[in-house]
Design an enzyme around this catalytic site. Structure first.
Site, short mmCIF file in Angstrom:
data_model
loop_
_atom_site.label_atom_id
_atom_site.label_comp_id
_atom_site.label_asym_id
_atom_site.label_seq_id
_atom_site.Cartn_x
_atom_site.Cartn_y
_atom_site.Cartn_z
N SER A 159 0.85 -1.18 0.00
CA SER A 159 0.00 0.00 0.00
C SER A 159 0.89 1.23 0.00
O SER A 159 1.70 1.40 -0.90
CB SER A 159 -0.95 -0.02 1.20
OG SER A 159 -1.85 1.06 1.15
N HIS A 186 -2.70 -1.16 -3.28
CA HIS A 186 -3.83 -0.25 -3.11
C HIS A 186 -3.67 0.92 -4.07
O HIS A 186 -2.96 1.88 -3.79
CB HIS A 186 -3.89 0.27 -1.67
CG HIS A 186 -4.27 -0.77 -0.68
ND1 HIS A 186 -4.04 -0.63 0.67
CD2 HIS A 186 -4.85 -1.99 -0.83
CE1 HIS A 186 -4.48 -1.71 1.31
NE2 HIS A 186 -4.97 -2.54 0.42
N ASP A 279 -4.60 -4.31 6.29
CA ASP A 279 -4.91 -5.19 5.17
C ASP A 279 -3.73 -6.10 4.87
O ASP A 279 -2.58 -5.66 4.79
CB ASP A 279 -5.26 -4.36 3.93
CG ASP A 279 -5.84 -5.21 2.81
OD1 ASP A 279 -6.38 -6.29 3.09
OD2 ASP A 279 -5.74 -4.78 1.64
#
Length: 336
Positions: A159, A186, A279
């Protein structure tokens, strides 16, 4: 949420003000006209979130992001009027820790609230990440068949800070690397194709968007390329899916890692890189519990030590390694 705007264009600043006004909980605490001013303002009053332009006088958004993340870290979203012309700068900023990218809202049209919606959705997602309220409903794993040396997979999640980390990792792998590689970063689908092209050019490995129904194969790196989750199916092919709908970030790293746990019949390694939030942590743990090697990036080499930290906290990683040591470990495991 306390928000700062860094932009030298009065029209863009006004557009952002109007967009944010649709959500009363958002408070603009200051506006800076260049990156250098923003760096200083962050020292004086660090916001929850910065909406950062890329092209500005004195100091651009890339350098400002680097300085802020090093000195007074906070969530940063790049807001740009022309992402296609600035694609390289976008991913440089994300490499320094910017969380996401969004086009400047065009609020002069007939439906300004609709124009503001993409920005407001990203801010809502980041608010969840800051609060670390991201969770995953665990699913039962399907017992996997005995590993086949012909079926090898590296599943990588990243991310904030991910683009630069992925460049370093992929650049250290040989073109002849004998495992399939699937990346879940992401990034909004608007920017996904540009990221694949940028990674391909920067790393020297062929990188492209994953296609519905294809099977991961050695020789090409696949990047999740839509705002839906990507999953591995029982037949070994990839599919995009809107479910589960409650996942804050799309594509979700957890969703992909869980699908690898359930359906990959060969050898696999899970790698969780830099990023904010949680995540990937539960998915990495699921991979470890199924006997796969799992690796998390260490704190010192992470632009944002959130996701790897969450993985370490629940003992999801078999190994915790600095970024430069991850590719050599992958080579060691899959070239024995």
């Amino acid at each position: 949420m306390k928000i700062a705007i860094v932009n030298d264009m009065p029209m863009a600043i006004e557009a952002l003000r109007r967009a944010l006004a649709f959500e009363p909980a958002h408070q603009i605490i200051w506006v800076a006209s260049n990156g250098a001013d923003a760096v200083q303002r962050c020292v004086e009053q660090t916001p929850d979130l910065i909406l950062m332009d890329l092209i500005m006088p004195v100091m651009d958004g890339v350098e400002a992001t680097r300085r802020i993340m090093a000195e007074t870290p906070c969530a940063i979203v790049i807001v740009t009027v022309d992402h296609e012309q600035n694609m390289r700068r976008v991913f440089e900023a994300m490499g320094h820790g910017a969380l996401d990218v969004v086009d400047t809202p065009a609020i002069g049209g007939p439906n300004p609230k609709e124009a503001a919606a993409p920005l407001l959705r990203k801010i809502l997602n980041i608010d969840w990440l800051i609060g670390q309220r991201v969770g995953l409903e665990r699913v039962a794993a399907t017992p996997r068949a005995a590993p086949s040396r012909r079926d090898r997979l590296v599943a990588i999640g990243s991310s904030a800070g991910g683009p630069a980390a992925l460049e370093i990792l992929l650049k250290a792998l040989p073109v002849s690397f004998p495992a399939a590689i699937v990346l879940v970063q992401h990034v909004d689908q608007v920017f996904a194709a540009g990221m694949a092209d940028w990674l391909s050019s920067a790393s020297g490995l062929p990188v492209r968007l994953a296609r519905e129904g294809e099977t991961p194969q050695p020789g090409v790196v696949l990047l999740a390329g839509t705002n839906h989750h990507i999953r591995l199916l029982k037949d070994g092919t990839l599919a995009y899916t809107a479910e589960p709908v409650n996942e804050v970030y799309r594509p979700s790293i957890d969703v992909f890692f869980e699908s690898v746990t359930r359906y990959w019949s060969g050898e696999a390694i899970g790698v969780l890189l830099t990023g904010m939030g949680r995540d990937g942590a539960q998915g990495l743990k699921a991979m470890r519990e199924r006997g796969f090697l799992t690796i998390a990036q260490d704190q010192a080499s992470s632009a944002v030590y959130g996701m790897p930290k969450a993985a370490a906290a629940i003992d999801a990683a078999v190994e915790i390694r600095p970024l430069p040591a991850i590719a050599p470990r992958l080579i060691e495991v899959f070239t024995q």
